[in-house]
Design an enzyme around this catalytic site. Structure first.
Site, PDB file in Angstrom:
ATOM      1  N   GLY A   7       0.885  -1.169   0.000  1.00  0.00           N
ATOM      2  CA  GLY A   7       0.000   0.000   0.000  1.00  0.00           C
ATOM      3  C   GLY A   7       0.915   1.209   0.000  1.00  0.00           C
ATOM      4  O   GLY A   7       1.683   1.441   0.934  1.00  0.00           O
TER       5      GLY A   7
ATOM      6  N   GLY B 104      13.697   5.676 -11.948  1.00  0.00           N
ATOM      7  CA  GLY B 104      14.293   4.359 -11.719  1.00  0.00           C
ATOM      8  C   GLY B 104      15.807   4.438 -11.610  1.00  0.00           C
ATOM      9  O   GLY B 104      16.340   5.276 -10.868  1.00  0.00           O
TER      10      GLY B 104
ATOM     11  N   GLY C 128      17.791   7.721 -11.621  1.00  0.00           N
ATOM     12  CA  GLY C 128      17.761   8.694 -10.524  1.00  0.00           C
ATOM     13  C   GLY C 128      16.570   9.634 -10.588  1.00  0.00           C
ATOM     14  O   GLY C 128      15.479   9.241 -11.002  1.00  0.00           O
TER      15      GLY C 128
ATOM     16  N   ALA D 232       9.933   1.306  -4.232  1.00  0.00           N
ATOM     17  CA  ALA D 232      11.095   2.219  -4.293  1.00  0.00           C
ATOM     18  C   ALA D 232      10.629   3.673  -4.329  1.00  0.00           C
ATOM     19  O   ALA D 232      11.184   4.540  -3.640  1.00  0.00           O
ATOM     20  CB  ALA D 232      11.953   1.911  -5.516  1.00  0.00           C
TER      21      ALA D 232
ATOM     22  N   ASP E 181       7.810   4.876  -3.195  1.00  0.00           N
ATOM     23  CA  ASP E 181       7.216   5.247  -1.898  1.00  0.00           C
ATOM     24  C   ASP E 181       8.311   5.521  -0.872  1.00  0.00           C
ATOM     25  O   ASP E 181       8.188   6.432  -0.038  1.00  0.00           O
ATOM     26  CB  ASP E 181       6.312   4.121  -1.379  1.00  0.00           C
ATOM     27  CG  ASP E 181       5.365   3.614  -2.453  1.00  0.00           C
ATOM     28  OD1 ASP E 181       4.962   4.419  -3.306  1.00  0.00           O
ATOM     29  OD2 ASP E 181       5.044   2.412  -2.445  1.00  0.00           O
TER      30      ASP E 181
END
Ligand SMILES: Nc1ncnc2c1ncn2[C@@H]1O[C@H](COP(=O)(O)OP(=O)(O)OP(=O)(O)O)[C@@H](O)[C@H]1O
Ligand SMILES: [Mg+2]
Length: 325
Positions: free
Chosen positions: A40, A233, A236, A261, A263
């Site tokens: 979540g 991703g 950066g 990643a 979040d």
């Protein structure tokens, strides 16, 4: 409304989920063993903020079922304030399955329709707590899961803006959850109400219709947020602040599972900004936190703590530590 010392600094509003992560690669129908975890997007964010040292609380609705109880136990272990989590009698807390198909590719299968969180409503928003927080975080998923949840999100944003609480917004556009026209209208409007906007490049392209990352960044910035961080991703982040663009390179790692990643970036970024870092400093910290979270399976387990991020920042070349002999 006054800020009180007891209010958590960071409050997030959205839907938490239980995660069933297939132990072996393959299709869902062929998977027999699953690792239980948590997910979540906004729950991941608030845990990331907490592990990076911010005081934090979560606003949601869960069922009074076993899954709801295990989420409550998770937040309590993490020191996330659950005072305003509503427990719905008879509610079935949402969940998702993750399957892997090689080369880091994942598929997600959700069972969240009709979940308690989809029935979040404006009356669930604790106005004093939002007014007393320093930052409110929400996402496009918070708005996509139900009409009343979308109303709750807008109400929380109104209360935050009226009381000087920063609004942090991750579009997290999920086409399966809502029609593209509505998603685009709601997300771009909300980006204009937020102080921090945190899209990834793929959804940024879909939402703006633009291709070049600088153009996508600019399209969000033009809506008015003081900060935009475009997550790309392994490439950066592009950070836009006060008319200035800075590229923050990714921290080099060998990723195992990139779930969460983005979040983790959001939570770590918020925690560092609230502790006084400049946006560029906060983004340099958050890309390391986000990279580290890709090095283990599941969304929540590998979210790093402050000391691990600091230790990784100090290693030349940003490499992971060599295993002990
Ligand atoms: N392979 C990678 N190597 C290093 N860092 C990575 C990698 N993948 C992601 N990151 C870091 O994590 C940040 C967020 O990842 P990404 O751009 O995939 O966000 P996202 O798509 O919003 O993620 P989410 O799936 O959580 O919504 C990136 O900006 C980068 O800093
Ligand atoms: Mg994302």
């Amino acid at each position: 409304m006054a800020r009180t010392p007891s209010s958590p600094c960071v409050l997030a509003l959205g839907e938490p989920l239980l995660e069933f992560n297939a132990a072996a690669e393959g299709e869902l129908e062929d998977s027999a063993v699953f690792h239980l975890g948590f997910g979540g997007d906004t729950s991941n964010m608030v845990i990331a903020a907490r592990r990076s040292g911010a005081s934090a609380g979560y606003l949601t609705r869960i069922g009074d079922d076993a899954f709801g109880r295990s989420l409550l136990a998770l937040w309590r272990r993490e020191g996330v304030d659950t005072t305003h989590v509503v427990r719905e009698p008879g509610g079935a807390t949402g969940l998702y399955f993750v399957t892997r198909h090689g080369e880091g590719k994942h598929s997600f299968t959700y069972r969240r329709a009709g979940s308690p969180a989809s029935r979040l409503c404006p009356a669930d928003v604790p106005e004093h707590a939002v007014a007393g927080a320093r930052l409110l975080h929400l996402s496009g998923i918070t708005q996509a899961i139900g009409t009343s949840a979308c109303d709750a999100a807008f109400h929380a944003v109104d209360v935050a803006r009226a009381n000087g609480t920063l609004v942090s917004y991750d579009p997290n556009y999920r086409p399966a959850l809502w029609p593209p026209e509505r998603a685009r209208a709601v997300i771009l409007h909300t980006a204009g109400l937020a102080d921090l906007v945190l899209p990834n490049l793929e959804e940024g392209r879909l939402l703006t219709g633009l291709d070049d990352p600088h153009d996508v960044l600019e399209a969000f910035a033009r809506r008015g947020p003081s900060l935009v961080a475009l997550k790309m991703g392994a490439d950066g982040v592009l950070l836009r602040e006060g008319g200035r663009t800075t590229r923050v390179p990714a921290h080099p790692v060998t990723p195992v599972d990139a779930t969460g990643a983005g979040d983790t970036f959001d939570g770590a970024f918020a925690a560092r900004l609230l502790d006084g870092d400049s946006p560029v400093e906060a983004a340099r910290y958050a890309v390391i936190a986000a990279a580290l979270t890709t090095t283990g399976p599941g969304a929540v387990g590998p979210i790093p703590r402050r000391e691990e991020v600091r230790a990784a920042a100090g290693r030349p070349g940003g490499e992971s530590p060599s295993p002990k002999p």
